[in-house]
Every structure is written in structure tokens, then in C-alpha cells.
Design an enzyme around this catalytic site. Structure first.
Site, PDB file in Angstrom:
ATOM      1  N   LYS A  81       0.855  -1.188   0.000  1.00  0.00           N
ATOM      2  CA  LYS A  81       0.000   0.000   0.000  1.00  0.00           C
ATOM      3  C   LYS A  81       0.886   1.231   0.000  1.00  0.00           C
ATOM      4  CE  LYS A  81      -4.415   1.205   0.420  1.00  0.00           C
ATOM      5  NZ  LYS A  81      -5.614   0.545  -0.100  1.00  0.00           N
ATOM      6  N   GLY A 178     -27.388  -0.116   2.218  1.00  0.00           N
ATOM      7  CA  GLY A 178     -26.608   0.555   1.178  1.00  0.00           C
ATOM      8  C   GLY A 178     -26.846  -0.094  -0.169  1.00  0.00           C
ATOM      9  N   VAL A 179     -27.470   0.656  -1.079  1.00  0.00           N
ATOM     10  CA  VAL A 179     -27.772   0.075  -2.399  1.00  0.00           C
ATOM     11  C   VAL A 179     -27.076   0.877  -3.499  1.00  0.00           C
ATOM     12  CG1 VAL A 179     -29.882  -1.138  -1.789  1.00  0.00           C
ATOM     13  CG2 VAL A 179     -30.016   1.275  -2.431  1.00  0.00           C
ATOM     14  N   GLY A 180     -25.767   1.080  -3.327  1.00  0.00           N
ATOM     15  CA  GLY A 180     -24.950   1.723  -4.350  1.00  0.00           C
ATOM     16  C   GLY A 180     -24.482   0.681  -5.350  1.00  0.00           C
ATOM     17  N   VAL A 182     -22.305  -1.835  -5.148  1.00  0.00           N
ATOM     18  CA  VAL A 182     -22.270  -3.238  -4.702  1.00  0.00           C
ATOM     19  C   VAL A 182     -23.649  -3.700  -4.226  1.00  0.00           C
ATOM     20  CG1 VAL A 182     -21.250  -4.849  -3.049  1.00  0.00           C
ATOM     21  CG2 VAL A 182     -19.817  -3.088  -4.115  1.00  0.00           C
TER      22      VAL A 182
HETATM   23  P1  NAD Z   1     -21.304   3.241  -3.311  1.00  0.00           P
HETATM   24  O1  NAD Z   1     -20.856   4.616  -2.886  1.00  0.00           O
HETATM   25  O2  NAD Z   1     -21.628   2.987  -4.732  1.00  0.00           O
HETATM   26  O3  NAD Z   1     -22.578   2.810  -2.453  1.00  0.00           O
HETATM   27  C1  NAD Z   1     -22.668   2.965  -1.068  1.00  0.00           C
HETATM   28  C2  NAD Z   1     -24.122   3.260  -0.755  1.00  0.00           C
HETATM   29  O4  NAD Z   1     -24.283   3.244   0.665  1.00  0.00           O
HETATM   30  C3  NAD Z   1     -24.583   4.636  -1.236  1.00  0.00           C
HETATM   31  O5  NAD Z   1     -25.811   4.496  -1.936  1.00  0.00           O
HETATM   32  C4  NAD Z   1     -24.748   5.437   0.060  1.00  0.00           C
HETATM   33  O6  NAD Z   1     -25.778   6.418  -0.026  1.00  0.00           O
HETATM   34  C5  NAD Z   1     -25.103   4.339   1.037  1.00  0.00           C
HETATM   35  N1  NAD Z   1     -24.852   4.635   2.446  1.00  0.00           N
HETATM   36  C6  NAD Z   1     -23.839   5.350   3.000  1.00  0.00           C
HETATM   37  N2  NAD Z   1     -23.967   5.364   4.343  1.00  0.00           N
HETATM   38  C7  NAD Z   1     -25.057   4.626   4.644  1.00  0.00           C
HETATM   39  C8  NAD Z   1     -25.690   4.266   5.863  1.00  0.00           C
HETATM   40  N3  NAD Z   1     -25.223   4.671   7.032  1.00  0.00           N
HETATM   41  N4  NAD Z   1     -26.808   3.502   5.790  1.00  0.00           N
HETATM   42  C9  NAD Z   1     -27.306   3.092   4.602  1.00  0.00           C
HETATM   43  N5  NAD Z   1     -26.737   3.422   3.418  1.00  0.00           N
HETATM   44  C10 NAD Z   1     -25.623   4.174   3.442  1.00  0.00           C
HETATM   45  O7  NAD Z   1     -20.151   2.275  -2.779  1.00  0.00           O
HETATM   46  P2  NAD Z   1     -19.883   0.765  -3.230  1.00  0.00           P
HETATM   47  O8  NAD Z   1     -18.848   0.759  -4.271  1.00  0.00           O
HETATM   48  O9  NAD Z   1     -21.185   0.083  -3.448  1.00  0.00           O
HETATM   49  O10 NAD Z   1     -19.189   0.191  -1.906  1.00  0.00           O
HETATM   50  C11 NAD Z   1     -19.964  -0.196  -0.777  1.00  0.00           C
HETATM   51  C12 NAD Z   1     -19.049  -0.821   0.267  1.00  0.00           C
HETATM   52  O11 NAD Z   1     -18.387  -1.945  -0.304  1.00  0.00           O
HETATM   53  C13 NAD Z   1     -17.952   0.082   0.802  1.00  0.00           C
HETATM   54  O12 NAD Z   1     -17.704  -0.262   2.156  1.00  0.00           O
HETATM   55  C14 NAD Z   1     -16.758  -0.288  -0.041  1.00  0.00           C
HETATM   56  O13 NAD Z   1     -15.543   0.004   0.627  1.00  0.00           O
HETATM   57  C15 NAD Z   1     -16.969  -1.782  -0.171  1.00  0.00           C
HETATM   58  N6  NAD Z   1     -16.293  -2.375  -1.319  1.00  0.00           N
HETATM   59  C16 NAD Z   1     -16.583  -1.955  -2.574  1.00  0.00           C
HETATM   60  C17 NAD Z   1     -15.940  -2.558  -3.660  1.00  0.00           C
HETATM   61  C18 NAD Z   1     -16.235  -2.143  -5.082  1.00  0.00           C
HETATM   62  O14 NAD Z   1     -15.772  -2.826  -5.988  1.00  0.00           O
HETATM   63  N7  NAD Z   1     -17.006  -1.093  -5.319  1.00  0.00           N
HETATM   64  C19 NAD Z   1     -15.008  -3.579  -3.432  1.00  0.00           C
HETATM   65  C20 NAD Z   1     -14.746  -4.018  -2.124  1.00  0.00           C
HETATM   66  C21 NAD Z   1     -15.415  -3.397  -1.070  1.00  0.00           C
END
Ligand code: NAD
Length: 343
Positions: A81, A178-180, A182
């Protein structure tokens, strides 16, 4: 200040490199935890730290985390890192990025960088003009989110098999926080299988729109961890599994994509004591890094998906070992990862 070797997070790092370039203001740490399985791979974080010690500790902790994650993902990569010490105004210049790229390049491929907090895709493209040791560039596999979502979906099915005795998701009740990228992708897979979903997001409109599309229910982001369901899937923030929230869970399993879900190791024990199956975060959410590191051995999409398909098997290995040894799944995952990197 203790010597580097005595820091609690040092954990026998193979090497730790400090870079200082007064002309450009670059101050960077590149920590290489292990190259046992391949070049040390892990992102670059650009962050304003309280002091230098905090930056070094962060680099060491994150670098070891990447060793474990990459090993458990079955990748031909070690763990490393980089952190760039930003000033309070977070000044980031082209000259500084070029100096950092030269620093990465000076390690001759022992460290491969990628995007992390504070670094943009454009920054990665800038680095790639000076060094070849950059992963996840545009056109090399694209957004990791859908790959992470697919791995988490397979992991949720594995958790259902473990906790409920079947991975037929029809009628299985799943609460997704969280429905982003992932969580949204996961919801679509599960809805297609006939699961009964409850969705929550701090962006309530986002949750409502997806629920309308998938025929799911919604609840507030405050209430989602207390929903009565079969599986809770954290896909938003880290450290959501606290003493209080774990005590209030009304589910048989926790399986989701968020990083660093356990507030402390004690919550791993608390989940086990409550008989709740826990899928260690870095095992279940490895789909994204599997995709990002595709260029290390020129893996194509079929090879990437085959690697993601191994996630359920790894989870079952962790749960079997946990049952036999009495260690928590998080402890078992760390132990297996240490074995894989020869520690
Ligand atoms: P994203 O930003 O697309 O989605 C996250 C969602 O969570 C958003 O819609 C946000 O509004 C919502 N959110 C934030 N705080 C919240 C809360 N307290 N309660 C409910 N919803 C909440 O992010 P992502 O890429 O989907 O990543 C989600 C998680 O997965 C993160 O912890 C990230 O570190 C982890 N992750 C992501 C990846 C990847 O490939 N994107 C890989 C490994 C781990």
C-alpha cells in the site's frame, strides 16, 4: 517514537520505503508487506494525516490487509500500500504525481499501485505515463463494483446454505444496507432469484427507486440492522457491527460487501456466540480486486469470473475450520491467509 520494527503494525513487512521530494512537496510511504505470492499490490491513498506516525501506521495496516485479501482471493499477488501525505489544503500537483510515479517505478515492479481514497482515475492515468506498475486503468476491466457484487451474491448464497441449509434464495429474507454499486447489484441478483428484500440507504430516493423496480420493501437506514430477516448484508460503511448493533440483529447470517465490517475483533466473537454465521469481509468482497489486478497475469473475463466463483468455497473452508477449531471466522480467515503467504 519506537523503531519501525517495534511498531505494533509492522508485522514483518518485507520493506517499507519513505520518499521525500522537497521540490514537489511529495512525501510518500510505500509499504510492502509480502511478495510471497507475487508483486505487492494495493492502492495509493492521498490523505491529510494528523502526523507522520499516523501515515506510517495506516500504510502498514492497509498493506498487511492487502496481503491477506489478495492471498484469500487466490491472486498471484502479494500485498502493499502507498500513502501520500497531503497538506491541510490537500494540494496535489502534476509534479508531485510524477515524482510519486518515479518512486513507484524505482521499486521495479515489486509494488503495483491502484486507486484508493483521495486518488482519481485521472491521477492513475497520470501515474501510468511514468510507470507501468499501475493497475485498474480505464479499459482494463472497468468498474470493479459489478464484479464485487457478483462475488458478494455468491457469498450470500453460501451463507444461506450454511445458516439455513439451502442456497435456494426463493423467499429468503435479506436486509441490505446501502444500495450503491455493490448493494444495488447484489439486490438485482437476489431479486431475480425470488428473495424477499428489505433495502435501506441514506439516500432514501435511491432505495425507493430500486425497491419499486425490484418489488422490494424499504426501511430507514437507522432501522435496517434491526429488521427481522434471514440474512443481513452490510454494503455501505465499515465498522457497522458494534456491540450494540450485533446484540440487536435478528438474522441467522451476516454477509455483505462493505470493508472492515467488525468494529473490533470482539464483535467476531459476539456474532459466533449468538450463532450468527459471519462471512469475513475481505473474503466475500474480493471480486473487485480480482478484476482490478487482471493485468498481472493477463486474465480475461472468463478467468476473472472463475476466480470469483471460488469465493463460496473459501467461505465454506473458513466456516468448517471455525467450527472445528472454535476460532471465529475472522480469526480463521487471517490464519489461512497467513499460511498462504508463508507466515
Ligand atoms: P457506493 O458509494 O456505490 O454505495 C454505497 C451506498 O451506501 C450509497 O448508496 C450510500 O448512499 C449508502 N450509504 C452510506 N452510508 C449509509 C448508511 N449509514 N446507511 C445506509 N446506506 C448508506 O459504494 P460501493 O462501491 O457500493 O461500496 C460499498 C461498500 O463496499 C464500501 O464499504 C466499499 O468500501 C466496499 N467495497 C466496494 C468494492 C467495489 O468494488 N465497489 C469492493 C470491495 C469493497
Amino acid at each position: 517514537m519506537p523503531a519501525l520494527w517495534d511498531l505494533p503494525d509492522f508485522d514483518a513487512h518485507e520493506s517499507v520505503h519513505m520518499f521525500d521530494d522537497p521540490k514537489t512537496g511529495l512525501r510518500a510511504v510505500i509499504a510492502i508487506h509480502s511478495t510471497h505470492l507475487g508483486p505487492a499490490a494495493g492502492g495509493t491513498r492521498f490523505w491529510h494525516y494528523a502526523d507522520q506516525q499516523a501515515a506510517l501506521t495506516d500504510a502498514l495496516r492497509l498493506s498487511r490487509g492487502m496481503s491477506y485479501k489478495n492471498a484469500m482471493a487466490g491472486l498471484p499477488a502479494g500485498g502493499g500500500k502507498a500513502v501520500l501525505l497531503a497538506d491541510a489544503a490537500r494540494t496535489k500537483t502534476r509534479d508531485m504525481l510524477d515524482a510519486f510515479a518515479r518512486a513507484v517505478d524505482s521499486l521495479g515492479g515489486r509494488y503495483i499501485t491502484a486507486q484508493d481514497v483521495g486518488m482519481s482515475e485521472d491521477d492513475m492515468v497520470t501515474l501510468s505515463k511514468t510507470t507501468a506498475h499501475v493497475a485498474g486503468l480505464p479499459g482494463q476491466g472497468g468498474d470493479p463494483g459489478p464484479y464485487t457484487a457478483r462475488g458478494v451474491y455468491l457469498g450470500v448464497k453460501a451463507a444461506a446454505k450454511r445458516a439455513l441449509g439451502s442456497d435456494d434464495m426463493k423467499g429468503v429474507r435479506i436486509a441490505i444496507q446501502g444500495v450503491g454499486s455493490v448493494g444495488g447489484g447484489l439486490a438485482r441478483y437476489l431479486a431475480a432469484d425470488g428473495a424477499k428484500l428489505t433495502l435501506a440507504d441514506v439516500n432514501a430516493d435511491r432505495a425507493a427507486a430500486l425497491a419499486a423496480e425490484l418489488g422490494a420493501e424499504t426501511t430507514s437506514s437507522d432501522a435496517i440492522m434491526a429488521v427481522e430477516a434471514d440474512i443481513f448484508s452490510p454494503c455501505a460503511l465499515g465498522a457497522v457491527l458494534t456491540g450494540t448493533s450485533v446484540a440487536g440483529l435478528k438474522v441467522r447470517a451476516v454477509a455483505g460487501g462493505a470493508n472492515n465490517q467488525l468494529a473490533t475483533a470482539a464483535q467476531g466473537r459476539q456474532l459466533a456466540d449468538r450463532g450468527i454465521v459471519y462471512a469475513p469481509d475481505y473474503v466475500i468482497n474480493a471480486g473487485g480486486i480480482i478484476n482490478v489486478l487482471r493485468h498481472i497475469d493477463n486474465a480475461d473475463d472468463a478467468a476473472i469470473n472463475a476466480r470469483i466463483d471460488t469465493i463460496p468455497g473459501r467461505l465454506h473452508q473458513v466456516w468448517d475450520d471455525s467450527e472445528a477449531s472454535g476460532d471465529t471466522p475472522a480469526e480463521v480467515a487471517d490464519r489461512i491467509a497467513q499460511g498462504l503467504i508463508g507466515r
